[in-house]
Design a protein around this motif. Structure first.
Motif, PDB file in Angstrom:
ATOM      1  N   LYS A   1       0.822  -1.206   0.000  1.00 31.42           N
ATOM      2  CA  LYS A   1       0.000   0.000   0.000  1.00 31.42           C
ATOM      3  C   LYS A   1       0.861   1.264   0.000  1.00 31.42           C
TER       4      LYS A   1
ATOM      5  N   TYR B   1       0.124   5.416   0.141  1.00 32.43           N
ATOM      6  CA  TYR B   1      -0.915   6.408   0.388  1.00 32.43           C
ATOM      7  C   TYR B   1      -0.585   7.735  -0.285  1.00 32.43           C
TER       8      TYR B   1
ATOM      9  N   ALA C   1      -5.380   4.248  -0.349  1.00 36.37           N
ATOM     10  CA  ALA C   1      -4.073   3.724  -0.746  1.00 36.37           C
ATOM     11  C   ALA C   1      -4.180   2.951  -2.053  1.00 36.37           C
TER      12      ALA C   1
END
Length: 320
Positions: free
Chosen positions: A119, A121, A128
């Protein structure tokens, strides 16, 4: 055809997968397969980039933010605390202690060790995207592009597990070859021994590799061997399907046609077809081949890596 001995192979690994209490919450992610059956054939060099770079445990969690191709690692609770540089500095230094490894198992989803789909962000908040690699993992794979690398989550897939361990042992074979001293003759012999293993992955790649070696000389050995090895590891990274294995099994069966009777040929042929249809695992025709070649040894087939690329006791072909 007797069972081949396999000496332990050294690989790097995320420390938490061995049970080290190094995670941000003070815990671990011990993996039973890795610490159990696999540990009988692998020597592990554990690495925790976060602790290695000076972070304590327990510690505030971090995450990746920004550009998925070049993310930053920041603290979740305080994004002003940026640990990207210290992780990258440690990662580069850590590679010096990993000289001679034949593979690496990373912790999935980790902002430091995640291999892929980590992930990332957006800088200004939002959802994400699973498009990143951990800071350490990215450094590792960039510096050692041919090294077999997987995360422990993907190793739960029988096909990917067998593929990874295949690649680890082939990588180790190559290291042994180069340690002994690479020559054109030894390189060609290596190619011959791995013929059917590579063909199962890609017949086209095997032909390209053969063309690379067609005019190999001492003067061109270094360049050609580097190109050859990159082509080899790239080909092996492609998982083998039933069609690829079936094609190779049928090729190998040709070496027995003069030595076994009609009944045995029928039994072997039916075993290959049942494997192709998905009715039985790959280990069944492989076991039959090993039986027949014990009775009727063939010097060329006895040297083929394909029939036993890794320790049988791992049972990797029982689920393929």
């Amino acid at each position: 055809m007797t069972d081949k001995p396999f000496s332990p192979v050294t690989i790097g690994i995320s420390s938490c997968l061995l049970g080290g209490n190094v995670r941000y919450d003070g815990g671990h992610k011990r993996d039973r397969f890795i610490t159990g059956e696999l540990s009988k054939y692998m020597r592990f060099i554990p690495v925790c980039p976060e602790m290695g770079s000076g972070m304590p445990t327990p510690r505030p969690p971090i995450r990746l933010v920004g550009d998925p191709d070049n993310p930053r690692a920041v603290c979740v609770d305080n994004p002003d605390v940026d640990v990207t540089r210290q992780l990258r500095t440690y990662s580069t230094k850590a590679l010096a202690n990993l000289d001679g490894i034949s593979g690496y198992i990373l912790k999935k989803d980790s902002p430091s060790c995640g291999m892929k789909r980590v992930k990332v962000y957006p800088e200004q908040g939002g959802s994400a995207q699973r498009q990143g690699s951990g800071i350490f993992a990215h450094t590792l794979m960039s510096h050692l592009p041919n090294l077999p690398v997987e995360d422990e989550g993907r190793l739960n897939d029988p096909v990917l597990r067998e593929n990874f361990i295949n690649r680890v042992f082939v990588y180790h074979h190559w290291q042994q070859l180069t340690d002994e001293g690479l020559t054109p003759a030894r390189l060609i012999d290596f190619h011959a021994r791995h013929k059917y293993l590579v063909m199962a992955h890609s017949q086209a790649a095997y032909k390209r590799m053969g063309r690379l070696l067609s005019n190999v000389t001492k003067n061109a050995l270094r360049r050609i061997s580097q190109d050859y090895f990159s082509e080899l590891m790239s080909a092996l990274q492609r998982p083998v399907n039933r069609k690829g294995h079936t094609n190779v099994l049928q090729h190998i069966m040709g070496y027995l046609k003069r030595n076994i009777d009609t009944h045995d040929k029928q039994e072997l042929g039916e075993s290959i077809e049942r494997y192709r249809q998905g009715e039985i695992p790959l280990v069944v025709p492989i076991t039959l081949f090993r039986h027949y070649f014990r009775l009727h040894p063939d010097p060329y087939i006895s040297r083929q890596v394909y029939l036993q690329p890794h320790p049988q006791k791992l049972g990797l072909r029982n689920q393929l």
